[in-house]
Write a protein that holds these residues in place. Structure first.
Motif, PDB file in Angstrom:
ATOM      1  N   PHE A  90      96.609  65.950 -24.940  1.00 22.23           N
ATOM      2  CA  PHE A  90      96.799  67.500 -24.685  1.00 22.23           C
ATOM      3  C   PHE A  90      96.096  68.138 -23.218  1.00 22.23           C
ATOM      4  O   PHE A  90      95.247  67.343 -22.873  1.00 22.23           O
ATOM      5  CB  PHE A  90      95.643  68.402 -25.675  1.00 22.23           C
ATOM      6  CG  PHE A  90      96.324  68.555 -27.164  1.00 22.23           C
ATOM      7  CD1 PHE A  90      97.631  69.172 -27.065  1.00 22.23           C
ATOM      8  CD2 PHE A  90      95.573  68.319 -27.957  1.00 22.23           C
ATOM      9  CE1 PHE A  90      98.118  69.466 -28.305  1.00 22.23           C
ATOM     10  CE2 PHE A  90      96.157  68.335 -29.449  1.00 22.23           C
ATOM     11  CZ  PHE A  90      97.313  68.881 -29.407  1.00 22.23           C
ATOM     12  N   GLY A  91      97.217  68.740 -22.625  1.00 21.77           N
ATOM     13  CA  GLY A  91      96.371  69.268 -21.308  1.00 21.77           C
ATOM     14  C   GLY A  91      96.079  70.878 -21.587  1.00 21.77           C
ATOM     15  O   GLY A  91      96.132  71.120 -22.725  1.00 21.77           O
ATOM     16  N   ASN A  92      96.124  71.472 -20.604  1.00 25.36           N
ATOM     17  CA  ASN A  92      95.817  72.770 -20.919  1.00 25.36           C
ATOM     18  C   ASN A  92      96.940  73.560 -21.440  1.00 25.36           C
ATOM     19  O   ASN A  92      97.031  74.165 -22.537  1.00 25.36           O
ATOM     20  CB  ASN A  92      95.451  73.787 -19.380  1.00 25.36           C
ATOM     21  CG  ASN A  92      94.802  75.026 -19.761  1.00 25.36           C
ATOM     22  OD1 ASN A  92      94.604  75.500 -20.722  1.00 25.36           O
ATOM     23  ND2 ASN A  92      95.687  76.096 -18.863  1.00 25.36           N
ATOM     24  N   SER A  93      98.069  73.471 -20.853  1.00 28.24           N
ATOM     25  CA  SER A  93      99.591  73.921 -21.462  1.00 28.24           C
ATOM     26  C   SER A  93     100.753  72.883 -21.609  1.00 28.24           C
ATOM     27  O   SER A  93     101.786  73.260 -21.861  1.00 28.24           O
ATOM     28  CB  SER A  93     100.081  74.825 -20.105  1.00 28.24           C
ATOM     29  OG  SER A  93     100.310  74.278 -19.056  1.00 28.24           O
ATOM     30  N   SER A  94     100.231  71.542 -21.610  1.00 29.48           N
ATOM     31  CA  SER A  94     101.210  70.395 -22.042  1.00 29.48           C
ATOM     32  C   SER A  94     100.745  69.567 -22.929  1.00 29.48           C
ATOM     33  O   SER A  94      99.480  69.651 -23.378  1.00 29.48           O
ATOM     34  CB  SER A  94     101.664  69.672 -20.789  1.00 29.48           C
ATOM     35  OG  SER A  94     100.400  69.149 -20.042  1.00 29.48           O
ATOM     36  N   MET A  95     101.659  68.613 -23.573  1.00 32.42           N
ATOM     37  CA  MET A  95     101.201  67.830 -24.645  1.00 32.42           C
ATOM     38  C   MET A  95     102.152  66.789 -24.363  1.00 32.42           C
ATOM     39  O   MET A  95     103.278  66.936 -24.000  1.00 32.42           O
ATOM     40  CB  MET A  95     101.064  68.412 -25.971  1.00 32.42           C
ATOM     41  CG  MET A  95     102.306  68.812 -26.463  1.00 32.42           C
ATOM     42  SD  MET A  95     101.879  69.049 -28.277  1.00 32.42           S
ATOM     43  CE  MET A  95     103.615  69.564 -28.760  1.00 32.42           C
ATOM     44  N   SER A  96     101.700  65.537 -24.800  1.00 34.34           N
ATOM     45  CA  SER A  96     102.677  64.485 -24.582  1.00 34.34           C
ATOM     46  C   SER A  96     102.562  63.812 -26.173  1.00 34.34           C
ATOM     47  O   SER A  96     101.642  63.670 -26.618  1.00 34.34           O
ATOM     48  CB  SER A  96     102.062  63.209 -23.941  1.00 34.34           C
ATOM     49  OG  SER A  96     101.888  63.628 -22.574  1.00 34.34           O
ATOM     50  N   VAL A 109     112.656  50.761 -29.063  1.00 30.66           N
ATOM     51  CA  VAL A 109     112.226  51.646 -27.776  1.00 30.66           C
ATOM     52  C   VAL A 109     110.986  52.059 -27.924  1.00 30.66           C
ATOM     53  O   VAL A 109     110.520  52.512 -29.150  1.00 30.66           O
ATOM     54  CB  VAL A 109     113.412  52.650 -28.215  1.00 30.66           C
ATOM     55  CG1 VAL A 109     113.073  53.741 -26.866  1.00 30.66           C
ATOM     56  CG2 VAL A 109     115.001  51.985 -27.953  1.00 30.66           C
ATOM     57  N   SER A 110     110.291  52.282 -26.909  1.00 28.60           N
ATOM     58  CA  SER A 110     109.120  52.890 -26.809  1.00 28.60           C
ATOM     59  C   SER A 110     109.259  54.091 -25.801  1.00 28.60           C
ATOM     60  O   SER A 110     110.128  54.098 -24.954  1.00 28.60           O
ATOM     61  CB  SER A 110     108.042  52.170 -26.635  1.00 28.60           C
ATOM     62  OG  SER A 110     108.145  51.530 -24.804  1.00 28.60           O
ATOM     63  N   GLY A 111     108.545  55.036 -25.940  1.00 24.45           N
ATOM     64  CA  GLY A 111     108.656  56.142 -24.949  1.00 24.45           C
ATOM     65  C   GLY A 111     107.664  57.344 -24.994  1.00 24.45           C
ATOM     66  O   GLY A 111     106.577  57.293 -25.749  1.00 24.45           O
ATOM     67  N   GLU A 112     107.742  58.205 -24.183  1.00 24.03           N
ATOM     68  CA  GLU A 112     106.797  59.395 -24.123  1.00 24.03           C
ATOM     69  C   GLU A 112     107.618  60.566 -23.806  1.00 24.03           C
ATOM     70  O   GLU A 112     108.725  60.620 -23.183  1.00 24.03           O
ATOM     71  CB  GLU A 112     105.979  59.287 -22.872  1.00 24.03           C
ATOM     72  CG  GLU A 112     104.764  60.448 -22.813  1.00 24.03           C
ATOM     73  CD  GLU A 112     104.056  60.173 -21.755  1.00 24.03           C
ATOM     74  OE1 GLU A 112     102.888  60.835 -21.619  1.00 24.03           O
ATOM     75  OE2 GLU A 112     104.577  59.933 -20.444  1.00 24.03           O
ATOM     76  N   ILE A 113     107.363  61.707 -24.410  1.00 27.02           N
ATOM     77  CA  ILE A 113     108.072  62.984 -24.294  1.00 27.02           C
ATOM     78  C   ILE A 113     106.679  64.055 -23.953  1.00 27.02           C
ATOM     79  O   ILE A 113     105.934  64.048 -24.642  1.00 27.02           O
ATOM     80  CB  ILE A 113     108.644  63.523 -25.459  1.00 27.02           C
ATOM     81  CG1 ILE A 113     109.924  62.560 -25.953  1.00 27.02           C
ATOM     82  CG2 ILE A 113     109.477  64.776 -25.052  1.00 27.02           C
ATOM     83  CD1 ILE A 113     110.543  62.645 -27.274  1.00 27.02           C
ATOM     84  N   VAL A 114     106.794  64.749 -22.971  1.00 24.50           N
ATOM     85  CA  VAL A 114     106.161  65.897 -22.385  1.00 24.50           C
ATOM     86  C   VAL A 114     106.886  67.287 -22.732  1.00 24.50           C
ATOM     87  O   VAL A 114     107.711  67.545 -22.180  1.00 24.50           O
ATOM     88  CB  VAL A 114     105.650  65.630 -21.077  1.00 24.50           C
ATOM     89  CG1 VAL A 114     104.654  66.669 -20.555  1.00 24.50           C
ATOM     90  CG2 VAL A 114     104.915  64.294 -20.939  1.00 24.50           C
ATOM     91  N   TYR A 115     105.895  67.946 -23.369  1.00 26.01           N
ATOM     92  CA  TYR A 115     106.401  69.550 -23.609  1.00 26.01           C
ATOM     93  C   TYR A 115     105.306  70.420 -22.799  1.00 26.01           C
ATOM     94  O   TYR A 115     104.036  69.934 -23.041  1.00 26.01           O
ATOM     95  CB  TYR A 115     106.307  69.539 -25.060  1.00 26.01           C
ATOM     96  CG  TYR A 115     107.313  68.959 -25.876  1.00 26.01           C
ATOM     97  CD1 TYR A 115     108.727  69.683 -25.979  1.00 26.01           C
ATOM     98  CD2 TYR A 115     107.171  67.913 -26.524  1.00 26.01           C
ATOM     99  CE1 TYR A 115     109.450  69.306 -26.543  1.00 26.01           C
ATOM    100  CE2 TYR A 115     108.390  67.174 -27.212  1.00 26.01           C
ATOM    101  CZ  TYR A 115     109.688  68.021 -27.238  1.00 26.01           C
ATOM    102  OH  TYR A 115     110.492  67.350 -27.979  1.00 26.01           O
ATOM    103  N   VAL A 116     105.752  71.635 -22.554  1.00 22.89           N
ATOM    104  CA  VAL A 116     104.959  72.321 -21.797  1.00 22.89           C
ATOM    105  C   VAL A 116     105.113  73.772 -22.829  1.00 22.89           C
ATOM    106  O   VAL A 116     106.125  74.089 -23.164  1.00 22.89           O
ATOM    107  CB  VAL A 116     105.486  72.750 -20.334  1.00 22.89           C
ATOM    108  CG1 VAL A 116     104.684  74.045 -19.845  1.00 22.89           C
ATOM    109  CG2 VAL A 116     105.347  71.472 -19.498  1.00 22.89           C
ATOM    110  N   HIS A 117     103.771  74.380 -23.190  1.00 23.73           N
ATOM    111  CA  HIS A 117     103.780  75.494 -23.749  1.00 23.73           C
ATOM    112  C   HIS A 117     104.009  76.660 -22.866  1.00 23.73           C
ATOM    113  O   HIS A 117     103.390  76.508 -21.797  1.00 23.73           O
ATOM    114  CB  HIS A 117     102.572  75.475 -24.372  1.00 23.73           C
ATOM    115  CG  HIS A 117     102.163  76.630 -25.347  1.00 23.73           C
ATOM    116  ND1 HIS A 117     101.328  77.671 -25.030  1.00 23.73           N
ATOM    117  CD2 HIS A 117     102.661  76.851 -26.677  1.00 23.73           C
ATOM    118  CE1 HIS A 117     101.375  78.740 -25.895  1.00 23.73           C
ATOM    119  NE2 HIS A 117     102.214  78.129 -26.941  1.00 23.73           N
TER     120      HIS A 117
END
Length: 153
Positions: A90-96, A109-117
């Motif tokens: 968790f960031g202030n307005s993002s999460m991974s 498959v491995s990976g990361e998805i970053v979402y911004v609130h």
């Protein structure tokens, strides 16, 4: 990437339309598989936390800002896959989300998805509500790392 680090997974069967003539899944479909996993993660989170869809978001939404997938081995037509996800940061307005797509015990498959609130109208980043973070912390068995830096998209 260890399957034991993921509390959540959802099954997905590879359909004919997702494979090429040799029966190998086209690489672009893995992002769709991950997206199905995110949808099912939210469904499981809502059930575990007793939160209704949209509750506590007050006109805000999560928007995808970045995706990264590492291909290790191909999935094939009619494979039964397990899509594993967990909130890793968790960031202030993002999460991974960390993503692991498995066939039995083989990581494909491995990976990361970053979402911004963000606000739905302005699409400007806004802080993630503490109630949402608390629900995720209670749901996960590997607690997300926390930082105050937002992902700029």
């Amino acid at each position: 990437m260890d399957k034991a680090d993921f509390r959540f997974s959802t099954p997905l069967r590879v359909r004919w339309s997702e494979a090429d003539p040799q029966g190998i899944v086209f690489n672009g479909h893995y992002l769709n598989f991950a997206d199905v996993g995110v949808t099912e993660y939210y469904r499981a989170l809502r059930a575990a936390a007793g939160v209704k869809p949209g509750e506590g978001l007050d006109g805000s939404e999560f928007f995808a800002a970045r995706t990264l997938l590492d291909y290790k081995a191909p999935a094939l037509f009619d494979d039964l896959l397990d899509i594993h996800l967990r909130v890793s940061r968790f960031g202030n307005s993002s999460m991974s989300f960390l993503v692991g797509i498995y066939r039995e015990d083989s990581l494909l498959v491995s990976g990361e998805i970053v979402y911004v609130h963000a606000d739905q109208q302005t699409r400007r980043p806004t802080p993630i509500p503490e109630a949402f973070k608390a629900a995720v912390r209670a749901f996960e068995h590997c607690l997300p790392a926390e930082s105050g830096a937002a992902i700029q998209g």
